[in-house]
Design an enzyme around this catalytic site. Structure first.
Site, PDB file in Angstrom:
ATOM      1  N   HIS A 164       0.824  -0.896  -0.034  1.00 48.14           N
ATOM      2  CA  HIS A 164       0.281  -0.301   0.209  1.00 48.14           C
ATOM      3  C   HIS A 164       0.895   0.941  -0.083  1.00 48.14           C
ATOM      4  CE1 HIS A 164      -3.515  -2.770   0.897  1.00 48.14           C
ATOM      5  NE2 HIS A 164      -3.180  -2.801   2.129  1.00 48.14           N
ATOM      6  N   ASP A 222      -3.868 -11.593  -1.376  1.00 47.62           N
ATOM      7  CA  ASP A 222      -3.314 -11.047  -0.493  1.00 47.62           C
ATOM      8  C   ASP A 222      -5.418 -10.326  -0.219  1.00 47.62           C
ATOM      9  OD1 ASP A 222      -3.908  -7.594   2.243  1.00 47.62           O
ATOM     10  OD2 ASP A 222      -2.040  -8.532   2.349  1.00 47.62           O
ATOM     11  N   HIS A 262      -6.636  -7.490   0.852  1.00 45.62           N
ATOM     12  CA  HIS A 262      -6.716  -6.368  -0.017  1.00 45.62           C
ATOM     13  C   HIS A 262      -5.973  -5.781  -0.376  1.00 45.62           C
ATOM     14  CE1 HIS A 262      -6.763  -6.411   4.684  1.00 45.62           C
ATOM     15  NE2 HIS A 262      -7.625  -4.835   4.515  1.00 45.62           N
ATOM     16  N   ASP A 280      -4.036 -12.907   5.503  1.00 46.26           N
ATOM     17  CA  ASP A 280      -5.507 -12.173   5.508  1.00 46.26           C
ATOM     18  C   ASP A 280      -7.028 -12.583   4.690  1.00 46.26           C
ATOM     19  OD1 ASP A 280      -4.442 -10.466   3.763  1.00 46.26           O
ATOM     20  OD2 ASP A 280      -4.214  -8.809   4.731  1.00 46.26           O
TER      21      ASP A 280
END
Length: 375
Positions: A136, A172, A174, A255
Site C-alpha cells: 500500500h 492479500d 486487500h 489475511d
C-alpha cells in the site's frame, strides 16, 4: 529452467522481534519471528538457506519514494513525533500508520530484503522475504500500515536488470493499490490481484484494467477454497502462463483466511500453498513476499507452510513438540473465547469447501472474455 530447480533462500531479520506498531494496533503481533522460530523448530531453516536482511539505503529507496518522504521517516524515528504538516503530507503519526521506535529502520529493512532478493535472483532461483509485501505504500506517503513499498522497489530492480516480462501476483485480502499506482499501464508488468470486494482501499474493481495490464479479481464476502480454486485455475494461472514471465513476484498476504480479523473471506491456508506450488514451476525466478495477516497463529502457520512448500518439505499432520511450543507461546489481545487446538497442533487447515458462488462464475466469464489482452 524453473525457479524450483534451485534451493530457496529465506531472508529474515531480528529487527522484527519485539518491534510493534503499538499495543492496540493490528500489527502488535509477532509475525516474521514466529515464522523463523517455527521453521527452525521444524528443521526447515538451515544456515545455508538463511540471509540476514540488510537495511536499504536512502538512495535505493528514492528509486520510488520521494527524498522528502524518506527524510520525514528518518526524522520521525529520531524525534518519536511529527508535526501536523508532516502528518498531513506524509500520513505518518496517524492511527493506521503510527510513530513507533523503528518507523524508518523496520520498513527500510523489509525493503532491503526485497532488494537483496532481486540481486540474488539475477541468475534465477527462489527467494522468500516474509517481512516484505508492504503493497500500500505510496511514493510520498504511508498507507494501510505500509510506510515503504518493497514490492515496487523489487520490481524496479528487476526492470533495471533488463527484465521486460514481470508478473506481480497478489493474493492479500486487500487490493495492492500502491503497486497498481506505480506501474499503471506499464507494458512490462502484468499485475494480478485477488482481494475482498468493498474492503479498504476500495480499489481494484473487476473492470479496472490499469492500461490493460492488470487483472483484478475482487472476491465476494465468504469466498472459500472451492471459489478460489475456480478463479485460480480459470484466470490466475492461465494469465501467468500466457505472460511467460521472466520473474514472478508473489505477495502472499495471510489475511484472506477465515480467522483473520480484518477481512471477511473464508479461505484455508491450503489455498495460498496451492498458488505457491503452481507458480514456482512457471518462471525461472520467484520472489515470495509476506503482506497482511493479523491473527498471530494463522500468519505464523501459513507463512511457515509457504516456506515448506517452496522447499518441497512434507507438512506433518501434527507438529512436533518443539514447534507446538512456538505457537503455544503466542498471545493475542483480540482473541475471543478459547483458542482452537488446531492452531497450535497443526500447520495445515482443514480445507474449506462449498458450492461455487454464482457471482464467482460470472466474474470468471467476464475475465475469460478479456483473455486476449493478457499478453
Amino acid at each position: 529452467m524453473t525457479a524450483a530447480a534451485l534451493h530457496p533462500i529465506f531472508i529474515g531479520s531480528e529487527i522484527y522481534r519485539g518491534s510493534s506498531y503499538g499495543a492496540r494496533h493490528p500489527l502488535s503481533i509477532p509475525r516474521v519471528p514466529t515464522v523463523m522460530d517455527l521453521c527452525r523448530a521444524m528443521g526447515w531453516l538451515p544456515r545455508t538457506q538463511f540471509r540476514v536482511s540488510p537495511r536499504a539505503k536512502p538512495a535505493a529507496l528514492t528509486r520510488f519514494h520521494t527524498p522528502a518522504y524518506i527524510t520525514a521517516l528518518q526524522q520521525a524515528e529520531a524525534a518519536r513525533t511529527v508535526d501536523e504538516t508532516t502528518r498531513q503530507r506524509h500520513q505518518i503519526g496517524t492511527l493506521s500508520n503510527p510513530i513507533f521506535p523503528e518507523i524508518y529502520r523496520r520498513p527500510a529493512t523489509a525493503a532491503g530484503g526485497s532488494l537483496l532478493a532481486a540481486d540474488l535472483l539475477a541468475q534465477g532461483g527462489i527467494v522468500y522475504n516474509p517481512g516484505g509485501g508492504t503493497h500500500h505504500g505510496m511514493a510520498d506517503h504511508a498507507a494501510g500500515f505500509c510506510y515503504l513499498n518493497d514490492p515496487v522497489l523489487a520490481i524496479k530492480a528487476f526492470l533495471a536488470q533488463g527484465l521486460t516480462r514481470i508478473a506481480y501476483v497478489d493474493i492479500d485480502a486487500h487490493h495492492c493499490d500502491g503497486v497498481a499506482a506505480a506501474f499503471h499501464g506499464d507494458p512490462r508488468v502484468l499485475m494480478i490481484s485477488t482481494h475482498e470486494e468493498a474492503r479498504w482501499p476500495f480499489t481494484g474493481a473487476l473492470d479496472d484494467r490499469a492500461g490493460s495490464h492488470a487483472i483484478n479479481l475482487p472476491l465476494p464476502r465468504g469466498t472459500h477454497d472451492d471459489d478460489f480454486a475456480l478463479l485460480r485455475d480459470a484466470i490466475l494461472l492461465p494469465a501467468v502462463q500466457d505472460w511467460q514471465p521472466q520473474v514472478i513476484v508473489l505477495q502472499c498476504g495471510a489475511d484472506a483466511v477465515l480467522e483473520d480479523p480484518l477481512a471477511r473471506l473464508a479461505l484455508s491456508n491450503n489455498a495460498h500453498w496451492q498458488v505457491v506450488t503452481a507458480l514456482k514451476q512457471m518462471a525461472p525466478r520467484l520472489l515470495v513476499l509476506g503482506g497482511g495477516g493479523y491473527n498471530p497463529w494463522t500468519v505464523g502457520r501459513l507463512w511457515s507452510g509457504v516456506w515448506a512448500t517452496l522447499n518441497g518439505f512434507e507438512i506433518p499432520d501434527r507438529l512436533p513438540e518443539r514447534a507446538r511450543s512456538v505457537l503455544a507461546a503466542l498471545s493475542w489481545t483480540r482473541q475471543r473465547g478459547d483458542r482452537p487446538d488446531h492452531l497450535v497442533e497443526t500447520l495445515r487447515d482443514t480445507p474449506r469447501h462449498g458450492p461455487v458462488q454464482n457471482e464467482i462464475r460470472r466474474r470468471v466469464q467476464v475475465l475469460q472474455a478479456r483473455r486476449r489482452v493478457w499478453v
